[in-house]
Design an enzyme around this catalytic site. Structure first.
Site, short mmCIF file in Angstrom:
data_model
loop_
_atom_site.label_atom_id
_atom_site.label_comp_id
_atom_site.label_asym_id
_atom_site.label_seq_id
_atom_site.Cartn_x
_atom_site.Cartn_y
_atom_site.Cartn_z
N LYS A 106 0.84 -1.20 0.00
CA LYS A 106 0.00 0.00 0.00
C LYS A 106 0.87 1.25 0.00
CE LYS A 106 -4.00 1.65 2.68
NZ LYS A 106 -4.82 1.31 3.87
N SER A 162 -9.44 2.17 3.43
CA SER A 162 -8.52 2.82 2.52
C SER A 162 -7.71 1.87 1.65
CB SER A 162 -7.55 3.71 3.33
OG SER A 162 -6.80 2.94 4.25
N SER A 192 -10.02 -0.33 7.31
CA SER A 192 -9.33 -0.19 6.03
C SER A 192 -8.80 -1.48 5.43
CB SER A 192 -8.18 0.82 6.16
OG SER A 192 -8.70 2.12 6.29
#
Length: 482
Positions: free
Chosen positions: A81, A156, A180
């Site tokens: 990420k 996210s 997330s």
């Protein structure tokens, strides 16, 4: 065979690479081909490391041929990420001003994946500052859900969930302080786990900065995958001690725990009085509960009001600490992040007022400890809790910022996304099937450091539901054919 290696599980790939049935290079080339096929449409991986990953794959193959010791993810493609440091790559966190923020060393959790032999294929998208359930930002653009391009892939870690669900990589790295990992997994029909705080070493801020207390004590790093076996493999690979993390604990793998005494009792929580679950959500809970009962679990509907209190408390402690960086958000954040923050503070104000005091904040942390103790006591009788991931299926894009009214509905639907991090317990998102053309699923909550019990129950659900991904359509047809 090589053309379809992107469809293989991480567990199959790790075994095949270790035994030289296939090579890591063949695997990486297959995944790169899949990325070329679908990523232009989905925009899940916003940085691709083709040359670097092929070099790493060749090194992995040499290590096998030379008889060297290899890690559990040796030669297996993984995405990282963009809010985590990976040496030589920009930690943009979806912010234009951070586009040249190149990391010198790996974050602890990235280092663990590298030590386990993972090959880093690309970096996955996230909203600006990683603070929405929608993967969209001004720097990298919007990530689409491979099931329905009009719906969020979650956030996210939306780039991770979209890339895993569409077959670009078998494992995606994510992190979770407000859903997330769990929510993107749910939105895209894959499995995702937020482990107990301390199991996976982490560092979220710049190396020279201080992390907020909520980040230290609530944020965790966790994997997303297409199968429970792959998720277990990835979590064990990410786990371990790192001195840079103040909460890191030198624990044995979750799989080393002694089994719970049988039969295991499961508390089923549908609603804590915040948002009534949609019919698809209730149906998923019913299906999962039925499968667990058939496998010998005892499932009983229970009330657990402390989760509603923990949900509201998140909006005091986390949002008051986030207020410290709001001047930076106002200066360099994108419109979506600013509007989302307005929604969150509007929700918080309804419970805590416009300007919570230091006493409110201190008493909030004191109350957190009480709630943790109460949940631990409850889980002496119910070692597992079955509950919704969200009260709705995957939201339409920008549902959180289309209006304050809709944004507050989104906040309410996500009550469990906040309640569980506030208390620091492990939880897993598990698919149960397809409803209305979208993945449906449930959440499993376990005792602290008992992730093994989540895996066992998730395997029961997966055995009946099967795996929903990879979504096999290509290019612009991904999602449209669904």
């Amino acid at each position: 065979m090589t053309e379809e290696l992107w469809r293989w599980s991480a567990t199959e790939l790790a075994r095949a690479i270790r035994t030289r049935r296939v090579s890591s290079r063949e695997t990486v080339e297959s995944c790169l081909g899949r990325i070329e096929e679908v990523n232009g449409h989905l925009n899940a991986l916003v940085e691709l490391s083709a040359e670097e990953s092929l070099e790493a794959a060749d090194a992995a193959d040499r290590a096998v041929s030379e008889g060297r010791e290899v890690g559990p993810l040796h030669g297996v493609p993984v995405s990282i990420k963009i809010n985590s440091d990976q040496a030589g790559h920009a930690t943009t966190n979806g912010v234009v001003a951070f586009k040249d923020n190149v990391a010198e060393v790996d974050s602890p959790h990235v280092a663990k994946l590298r030590e386990a032999g993972a090959v880093f294929l690309g970096r996955s998208n996230t909203p600006a500052f990683s603070y929405r359930w929608f993967a969209d930002n001004d720097l990298h653009g919007r990530t689409l859900n491979p099931w329905d391009e009009g719906r969020t892939p979650g956030g996210s870690s939306g780039g991770a969930s979209s890339s895993v669900a569409s077959g670009m990589v078998p494992i995606g790295h994510g992190n979770d302080i407000g859903g997330s990992v769990r929510y993107p997994a749910y939105a895209c029909g894959v499995v995702g786990i937020r482990p107990t705080v301390g199991r996976v070493p982490s560092w979220y801020g710049p190396p020279a900065a201080d992390e907020a207390l909520s980040v230290q004590s609530m944020l965790v790093q966790g994997p997303l995958a297409r199968s429970v076996a792959d998720l277990r493999l990835a979590l064990d690979a990410m786990s371990g001690f790192d001195a840079r993390d103040p909460f890191s604990a030198p624990l044995p793998p979750a799989s080393a725990n002694e089994p719970l005494s049988r039969p295991v009792r499961v508390g089923l929580v549908r609603d804590v009085g915040v948002a009534s679950p949609e019919s698809a959500v209730n149906e998923a809970l019913d299906a999962a509960a039925g499968w667990l009962v058939e496998a010998g679990y005892i499932v009983e509907e229970v009330e657990l009001p402390l989760l509603e209190e923990a949900y509201r408390l998140w909006y005091l402690l986390c949002m008051e600490e986030f207020r410290q960086i709001m001047p930076l958000v106002e200066e360099i954040g994108d419109t979506g992040m600013k509007l989302a923050a307005k929604t969150y503070y509007t929700a918080a104000e309804g419970w805590w007022g416009a300007n919570p005091s230091l006493d409110d904040y201190m008493n909030g942390y004191a109350r957190r400890g009480t709630l943790i103790g109460r949940l631990q006591a409850f889980m002496q009788n119910y070692p597992l809790v079955l509950l919704p991931v969200s009260a709705e299926q995957a939201f339409e894009h920008d549902a959180d910022i289309s209006s304050i009214e809709r944004g507050l509905e989104v906040v309410a639907a996500q009550w469990s996304m906040m309640a569980i991090p506030m208390l620091g317990f492990p939880a897993m998102s598990v698919p149960t099937g397809i409803s209305n053309g979208l993945p449906a699923g449930v959440q499993l909550l376990g005792r602290r450091f008992r992730e093994d019990t989540l895996f066992e129950a998730a395997e029961v659900i997966e055995a009946r539901c099967g795996t929903l991904t990879p979504v096999s359509s290509a290019s612009s047809e991904v999602g449209a054919s669904r």
